[in-house]
Design a protein around this motif. Sequence first.
Motif, PDB file in Angstrom:
ATOM      1  N   TYR A   1       0.829  -1.203   0.000  1.00  0.00           N
ATOM      2  CA  TYR A   1       0.000   0.000   0.000  1.00  0.00           C
ATOM      3  C   TYR A   1       0.865   1.256   0.000  1.00  0.00           C
ATOM      4  O   TYR A   1       2.002   1.268   0.488  1.00  0.00           O
ATOM      5  N   GLY A   2       0.306   2.321  -0.570  1.00  0.00           N
ATOM      6  CA  GLY A   2       0.939   3.625  -0.545  1.00  0.00           C
ATOM      7  C   GLY A   2       0.116   4.575   0.301  1.00  0.00           C
ATOM      8  O   GLY A   2      -1.085   4.362   0.509  1.00  0.00           O
ATOM      9  N   ILE A   3       0.747   5.609   0.798  1.00  0.00           N
ATOM     10  CA  ILE A   3       0.058   6.611   1.611  1.00  0.00           C
ATOM     11  C   ILE A   3      -0.370   7.760   0.704  1.00  0.00           C
ATOM     12  O   ILE A   3       0.465   8.398   0.043  1.00  0.00           O
ATOM     13  N   VAL A   4      -1.677   8.042   0.673  1.00  0.00           N
ATOM     14  CA  VAL A   4      -2.225   9.073  -0.188  1.00  0.00           C
ATOM     15  C   VAL A   4      -3.087  10.017   0.645  1.00  0.00           C
ATOM     16  O   VAL A   4      -3.851   9.568   1.511  1.00  0.00           O
ATOM     17  N   GLY A   5      -2.949  11.315   0.412  1.00  0.00           N
ATOM     18  CA  GLY A   5      -3.739  12.311   1.115  1.00  0.00           C
ATOM     19  C   GLY A   5      -4.912  12.774   0.268  1.00  0.00           C
ATOM     20  O   GLY A   5      -4.772  12.998  -0.933  1.00  0.00           O
ATOM     21  N   ILE A   6      -6.070  12.922   0.898  1.00  0.00           N
ATOM     22  CA  ILE A   6      -7.266  13.395   0.200  1.00  0.00           C
ATOM     23  C   ILE A   6      -7.871  14.539   1.001  1.00  0.00           C
ATOM     24  O   ILE A   6      -8.053  14.439   2.216  1.00  0.00           O
ATOM     25  N   GLY A   7      -8.191  15.645   0.314  1.00  0.00           N
ATOM     26  CA  GLY A   7      -8.793  16.805   0.975  1.00  0.00           C
ATOM     27  C   GLY A   7      -7.783  17.877   1.302  1.00  0.00           C
ATOM     28  O   GLY A   7      -6.582  17.755   1.053  1.00  0.00           O
ATOM     29  N   THR A   8      -8.294  18.984   1.883  1.00  0.00           N
ATOM     30  CA  THR A   8      -7.463  20.117   2.278  1.00  0.00           C
ATOM     31  C   THR A   8      -7.837  20.548   3.697  1.00  0.00           C
ATOM     32  O   THR A   8      -8.949  21.028   3.920  1.00  0.00           O
ATOM     33  N   PRO A   9      -6.965  20.354   4.681  1.00  0.00           N
ATOM     34  CA  PRO A   9      -5.672  19.677   4.585  1.00  0.00           C
ATOM     35  C   PRO A   9      -5.862  18.192   4.302  1.00  0.00           C
ATOM     36  O   PRO A   9      -6.948  17.648   4.552  1.00  0.00           O
TER      37      PRO A   9
ATOM     38  N   LEU B   1      -3.676   3.003   0.819  1.00  0.00           N
ATOM     39  CA  LEU B   1      -4.414   2.556  -0.358  1.00  0.00           C
ATOM     40  C   LEU B   1      -3.635   1.498  -1.118  1.00  0.00           C
ATOM     41  O   LEU B   1      -2.421   1.633  -1.340  1.00  0.00           O
ATOM     42  N   ASP B   2      -4.340   0.457  -1.507  1.00  0.00           N
ATOM     43  CA  ASP B   2      -3.761  -0.590  -2.329  1.00  0.00           C
ATOM     44  C   ASP B   2      -3.507  -0.036  -3.722  1.00  0.00           C
ATOM     45  O   ASP B   2      -4.434   0.364  -4.423  1.00  0.00           O
ATOM     46  N   MET B   3      -2.246  -0.023  -4.149  1.00  0.00           N
ATOM     47  CA  MET B   3      -1.884   0.466  -5.477  1.00  0.00           C
ATOM     48  C   MET B   3      -2.153  -0.673  -6.462  1.00  0.00           C
ATOM     49  O   MET B   3      -1.375  -1.610  -6.589  1.00  0.00           O
TER      50      MET B   3
ATOM     51  N   SER C   1     -14.906  -8.859   3.398  1.00  0.00           N
ATOM     52  CA  SER C   1     -13.545  -8.998   2.892  1.00  0.00           C
ATOM     53  C   SER C   1     -12.824  -7.655   2.835  1.00  0.00           C
ATOM     54  O   SER C   1     -11.615  -7.578   3.061  1.00  0.00           O
ATOM     55  N   PHE C   2     -13.553  -6.583   2.544  1.00  0.00           N
ATOM     56  CA  PHE C   2     -12.961  -5.252   2.580  1.00  0.00           C
ATOM     57  C   PHE C   2     -12.713  -4.811   4.017  1.00  0.00           C
ATOM     58  O   PHE C   2     -11.684  -4.224   4.342  1.00  0.00           O
ATOM     59  N   LEU C   3     -13.669  -5.063   4.888  1.00  0.00           N
ATOM     60  CA  LEU C   3     -13.568  -4.622   6.277  1.00  0.00           C
ATOM     61  C   LEU C   3     -12.394  -5.272   6.997  1.00  0.00           C
ATOM     62  O   LEU C   3     -11.792  -4.679   7.887  1.00  0.00           O
ATOM     63  N   GLU C   4     -12.067  -6.508   6.617  1.00  0.00           N
ATOM     64  CA  GLU C   4     -10.994  -7.235   7.284  1.00  0.00           C
ATOM     65  C   GLU C   4      -9.621  -6.902   6.734  1.00  0.00           C
ATOM     66  O   GLU C   4      -8.609  -7.295   7.320  1.00  0.00           O
ATOM     67  N   ASP C   5      -9.558  -6.160   5.642  1.00  0.00           N
ATOM     68  CA  ASP C   5      -8.280  -5.887   4.993  1.00  0.00           C
ATOM     69  C   ASP C   5      -7.463  -4.868   5.782  1.00  0.00           C
ATOM     70  O   ASP C   5      -8.007  -4.048   6.527  1.00  0.00           O
ATOM     71  N   VAL C   6      -6.145  -4.924   5.594  1.00  0.00           N
ATOM     72  CA  VAL C   6      -5.245  -3.968   6.243  1.00  0.00           C
ATOM     73  C   VAL C   6      -5.388  -2.580   5.642  1.00  0.00           C
ATOM     74  O   VAL C   6      -5.340  -1.571   6.336  1.00  0.00           O
ATOM     75  N   VAL C   7      -5.572  -2.514   4.317  1.00  0.00           N
ATOM     76  CA  VAL C   7      -5.640  -1.221   3.643  1.00  0.00           C
ATOM     77  C   VAL C   7      -6.994  -0.571   3.884  1.00  0.00           C
ATOM     78  O   VAL C   7      -7.983  -1.230   4.200  1.00  0.00           O
ATOM     79  N   ASP C   8      -7.020   0.760   3.709  1.00  0.00           N
ATOM     80  CA  ASP C   8      -8.268   1.509   3.885  1.00  0.00           C
ATOM     81  C   ASP C   8      -9.126   1.490   2.628  1.00  0.00           C
ATOM     82  O   ASP C   8     -10.360   1.482   2.711  1.00  0.00           O
ATOM     83  N   GLY C   9      -8.488   1.521   1.464  1.00  0.00           N
ATOM     84  CA  GLY C   9      -9.234   1.591   0.221  1.00  0.00           C
ATOM     85  C   GLY C   9      -8.362   1.224  -0.957  1.00  0.00           C
ATOM     86  O   GLY C   9      -7.325   0.571  -0.796  1.00  0.00           O
TER      87      GLY C   9
END
Length: 423
Positions: free
Chosen positions: A78-86, A92-94, A176-184
Amino acid sequence: MRLSTATLWILAAFSNCAIATTAAGVFKIPIHKNSRHRPNTRARAFKTLKKYGHHNRLSPRDFGRLPVTDVENDVEYYGIVGIGTPPQMFKLDMDTGSSDLWIPSLKCVDHNIKCARHARFDPSLSSTVTELETPWQIAYGDGSTVSGHLAIDRIKFSDITIENQLFGMADRESSSFLEDVVDGVFGLGFPALSALSLDEEDLKGMDAATRKKINSKGGIQRMNNAVLSSIMNHAMLPAAVFGVWLGSAKDASDSDPNGSDGEFIFGSIDTTRFEGELTYLPITHSKYWQVQVEGVNLEGEDMLIQGDTIIDTGTTLLVFPAKHAKRINSAIGAKSDPWDGWILPCDSNKEGSLEFMMGGTTFLVRRQDLVREKVKHKAGWCYSAVTATPGEVMIFGDVFIRNNYCVFDVKNLAVGIAPIRRQ
């Protein structure tokens, strides 16, 4: 990161999206390791089955690098991605096997408390968000789903800022999504695979304030459903490509503890990560990063396998039609267990490689990488990295990509592959 043997509900939309960056320079996405996660090959095989129903010489300069983290035992990155301001930060799974960007919303906890384990997007904390009532949903053949409503906001990673990116806010997620390590998911597939869209009819149904806000951002024509198109439209990227290097936990060392992580690099390639020259393979289906396989060998034995395969960073394993998976697993000493799937002795021969012929070139996957984590209730047995699908699809996931540097060429619709350089 879901594969389906049934058809995904998809809508295709392709338009421009404004992108800005602070300055020309490094655009990388690091990928990182999550030490709390435990490997589960059976679960990964199941998730994979739910997901799917020449190039100019590039500069070796660093552009768009985003490090990615290896979840324990090379399960996913996964990579770290920022959304919004700030920016609100998400793991997120790439994923080159999907095309949508989506993250959990605050509402998802109302439907399942497990969603509280993940980072959730709070629109009230962003000064640049446009939250929409337009619904979206991806449904899979086994009944699992993710659904919610759309939003538009600023996306940031590395030095790249994408303005007015359309993304999904997930109000409901299957287990399956809820149990995953990644957020999205950060989908890097083609727009034709996208399940998110916004058109003029959606605009007509919005209240006047929302319509005015969207128009102030350039209108519907500026709303891009596929984040890959947004990135590739960046004026400062020297080429519409991205390169992927994935490290391996087996290659990490005391001197290089992060050797199991990796990175995505946008707009260029990292020539220090591979040996020799890249072999470019034309895409055979513009919906997926799909290329042709001419043959598969193991220690000189022809496995009699040909066809198309999808190069997918969002899949952990090597996926073959059942008859081919059986042939390969039998050759490496694996057996099919009614409860655990394909398993093999942990002390199996780890010398040699599984060979893939593509574009007249042979690419390797080490046999040691075909032996995964131990089966807890069967002493001395481990899971195989080769799994079966009842369909005809082949997918080369992270097991393949950890052994071979991959360049995804958007402009020329090709995938470049070369053996990774090991330290």
